[in-house]
Design a protein around this motif. Sequence first.
Motif, PDB file in Angstrom:
ATOM      1  N   ASP A   1      -6.305  -1.733  -6.168  1.00 18.84           N
ATOM      2  CA  ASP A   1      -7.161  -0.596  -5.836  1.00 18.84           C
ATOM      3  C   ASP A   1      -6.345   0.683  -5.973  1.00 18.84           C
ATOM      4  O   ASP A   1      -5.193   0.730  -5.551  1.00 18.84           O
ATOM      5  CB  ASP A   1      -7.690  -0.735  -4.399  1.00 18.84           C
ATOM      6  CG  ASP A   1      -8.727   0.319  -4.061  1.00 18.84           C
ATOM      7  OD1 ASP A   1      -9.819   0.273  -4.635  1.00 18.84           O
ATOM      8  OD2 ASP A   1      -8.437   1.194  -3.235  1.00 18.84           O
TER       9      ASP A   1
ATOM     10  N   THR B   1      -9.439  -3.173   1.613  1.00 21.04           N
ATOM     11  CA  THR B   1      -8.233  -2.406   1.877  1.00 21.04           C
ATOM     12  C   THR B   1      -8.342  -1.876   3.303  1.00 21.04           C
ATOM     13  O   THR B   1      -9.430  -1.843   3.899  1.00 21.04           O
ATOM     14  CB  THR B   1      -8.088  -1.223   0.911  1.00 21.04           C
ATOM     15  OG1 THR B   1      -9.148  -0.290   1.157  1.00 21.04           O
ATOM     16  CG2 THR B   1      -8.153  -1.684  -0.548  1.00 21.04           C
ATOM     17  N   GLU B   2      -7.225  -1.440   3.852  1.00 20.58           N
ATOM     18  CA  GLU B   2      -7.250  -0.937   5.222  1.00 20.58           C
ATOM     19  C   GLU B   2      -8.138   0.293   5.341  1.00 20.58           C
ATOM     20  O   GLU B   2      -8.858   0.482   6.322  1.00 20.58           O
ATOM     21  CB  GLU B   2      -5.830  -0.615   5.687  1.00 20.58           C
ATOM     22  CG  GLU B   2      -5.739  -0.285   7.183  1.00 20.58           C
ATOM     23  CD  GLU B   2      -6.255  -1.418   8.070  1.00 20.58           C
ATOM     24  OE1 GLU B   2      -6.888  -1.114   9.101  1.00 20.58           O
ATOM     25  OE2 GLU B   2      -6.052  -2.598   7.716  1.00 20.58           O
ATOM     26  N   SER B   3      -8.098   1.165   4.312  1.00 21.90           N
ATOM     27  CA  SER B   3      -8.924   2.372   4.354  1.00 21.90           C
ATOM     28  C   SER B   3     -10.410   2.033   4.269  1.00 21.90           C
ATOM     29  O   SER B   3     -11.245   2.681   4.908  1.00 21.90           O
ATOM     30  CB  SER B   3      -8.529   3.332   3.228  1.00 21.90           C
ATOM     31  OG  SER B   3      -8.719   2.735   1.966  1.00 21.90           O
ATOM     32  N   GLN B   4     -10.762   0.997   3.481  1.00 20.90           N
ATOM     33  CA  GLN B   4     -12.160   0.576   3.401  1.00 20.90           C
ATOM     34  C   GLN B   4     -12.619  -0.010   4.729  1.00 20.90           C
ATOM     35  O   GLN B   4     -13.729   0.273   5.193  1.00 20.90           O
ATOM     36  CB  GLN B   4     -12.329  -0.447   2.279  1.00 20.90           C
ATOM     37  CG  GLN B   4     -12.188   0.126   0.884  1.00 20.90           C
ATOM     38  CD  GLN B   4     -12.030  -0.935  -0.172  1.00 20.90           C
ATOM     39  OE1 GLN B   4     -12.090  -2.128   0.118  1.00 20.90           O
ATOM     40  NE2 GLN B   4     -11.802  -0.513  -1.411  1.00 20.90           N
TER      41      GLN B   4
ATOM     42  N   ARG C   1      -3.102   0.212  -3.861  1.00 21.82           N
ATOM     43  CA  ARG C   1      -2.903  -1.101  -3.258  1.00 21.82           C
ATOM     44  C   ARG C   1      -2.631  -2.075  -4.388  1.00 21.82           C
ATOM     45  O   ARG C   1      -3.404  -2.152  -5.347  1.00 21.82           O
ATOM     46  CB  ARG C   1      -4.130  -1.514  -2.452  1.00 21.82           C
ATOM     47  CG  ARG C   1      -4.005  -2.826  -1.677  1.00 21.82           C
ATOM     48  CD  ARG C   1      -5.190  -2.970  -0.733  1.00 21.82           C
ATOM     49  NE  ARG C   1      -5.147  -4.211   0.018  1.00 21.82           N
ATOM     50  CZ  ARG C   1      -5.830  -5.308  -0.339  1.00 21.82           C
ATOM     51  NH1 ARG C   1      -6.573  -5.298  -1.427  1.00 21.82           N
ATOM     52  NH2 ARG C   1      -5.749  -6.402   0.381  1.00 21.82           N
TER      53      ARG C   1
ATOM     54  N   ARG D   1      -3.985   6.904  -3.436  1.00 18.96           N
ATOM     55  CA  ARG D   1      -3.696   5.756  -2.576  1.00 18.96           C
ATOM     56  C   ARG D   1      -3.793   4.492  -3.441  1.00 18.96           C
ATOM     57  O   ARG D   1      -4.802   4.238  -4.074  1.00 18.96           O
ATOM     58  CB  ARG D   1      -4.709   5.696  -1.436  1.00 18.96           C
ATOM     59  CG  ARG D   1      -4.571   4.499  -0.499  1.00 18.96           C
ATOM     60  CD  ARG D   1      -3.329   4.566   0.350  1.00 18.96           C
ATOM     61  NE  ARG D   1      -3.184   5.826   1.059  1.00 18.96           N
ATOM     62  CZ  ARG D   1      -3.806   6.133   2.200  1.00 18.96           C
ATOM     63  NH1 ARG D   1      -4.616   5.255   2.772  1.00 18.96           N
ATOM     64  NH2 ARG D   1      -3.590   7.292   2.783  1.00 18.96           N
TER      65      ARG D   1
ATOM     66  N   GLU E   1       0.867  -1.175   0.000  1.00 17.82           N
ATOM     67  CA  GLU E   1       0.000   0.000   0.000  1.00 17.82           C
ATOM     68  C   GLU E   1       0.905   1.227   0.000  1.00 17.82           C
ATOM     69  O   GLU E   1       1.799   1.344   0.842  1.00 17.82           O
ATOM     70  CB  GLU E   1      -0.916   0.002   1.209  1.00 17.82           C
ATOM     71  CG  GLU E   1      -1.925  -1.143   1.208  1.00 17.82           C
ATOM     72  CD  GLU E   1      -2.857  -1.124   2.411  1.00 17.82           C
ATOM     73  OE1 GLU E   1      -2.684  -0.233   3.286  1.00 17.82           O
ATOM     74  OE2 GLU E   1      -3.743  -1.985   2.483  1.00 17.82           O
TER      75      GLU E   1
ATOM     76  N   ARG F   1     -15.294   4.910  -0.427  1.00 13.28           N
ATOM     77  CA  ARG F   1     -14.704   3.813   0.349  1.00 13.28           C
ATOM     78  C   ARG F   1     -15.775   2.854   0.858  1.00 13.28           C
ATOM     79  O   ARG F   1     -15.601   1.635   0.827  1.00 13.28           O
ATOM     80  CB  ARG F   1     -13.912   4.369   1.531  1.00 13.28           C
ATOM     81  CG  ARG F   1     -12.644   5.091   1.133  1.00 13.28           C
ATOM     82  CD  ARG F   1     -11.875   5.584   2.337  1.00 13.28           C
ATOM     83  NE  ARG F   1     -10.776   6.451   1.944  1.00 13.28           N
ATOM     84  CZ  ARG F   1      -9.940   7.027   2.790  1.00 13.28           C
ATOM     85  NH1 ARG F   1     -10.073   6.804   4.095  1.00 13.28           N
ATOM     86  NH2 ARG F   1      -8.966   7.807   2.352  1.00 13.28           N
TER      87      ARG F   1
END
Length: 214
Positions: free
Chosen positions: A103, A156-159, A114, A112, A6, A197
């Motif tokens: 992503d 993803t971590e943000s999602q 991924r 951002r 990421e 997101r």
Amino acid sequence: MNLIAEFDIVSPTLRRSIRAVPGTVVTTEDFRRVDGSLHFVFWVDTDDAEAFEAAMGGDETVASFSLLATVDGRRLYRATLSESGESGVLYPSMATLDVTLLDATATEDGTRVRARLPSREALWGLREACEERDVPFHLRGVFGLESVEAGRYGLTESQREALVAAHEAGYYEVPRETSLATVADRLGISTQALSARLRRGQSNLIEHTVVNRD
């Protein structure tokens, strides 16, 4: 060895168009090389689609563009990138290094990304490609595939962060106990970015649970 990386980049591609309408979010759908030209297919979440299209018309990184679809207020575009537009994307280098884009979400602050990589050498190759293009690169994390558990359901971590924050704030209660804007403020992002997101995260959850139950 396969890795998930990421990282953030600040690409000039579509930067002018995105900044023309604050809060605009561009989510990558695909890149396609057609007759020598690089076509960029992407979704746009924006409060002013007309202003965004006007900005694309004067964006030096875009040779031409067309609207492909409109779904729930989101717009799907295909843009043929100019030479300067191509110089700001990593697609050619990713293809050469056997890197798979998972992503990519762009806002006025940057993009951002991924991606799945075959090795750390491929990651360093991407970083070098950014340096050659004068594209700022900031690595956020590298994970082995074994650490990307099935329990994350492709998020993803943000999602995941967005979904958890919305759930804890009561956004999914009936009736809702909070607004999208309030959750976005807590996360320090725009309402449009949070909306994107949540939609992508919900799509991943459905794909990895309801659709692929086996």
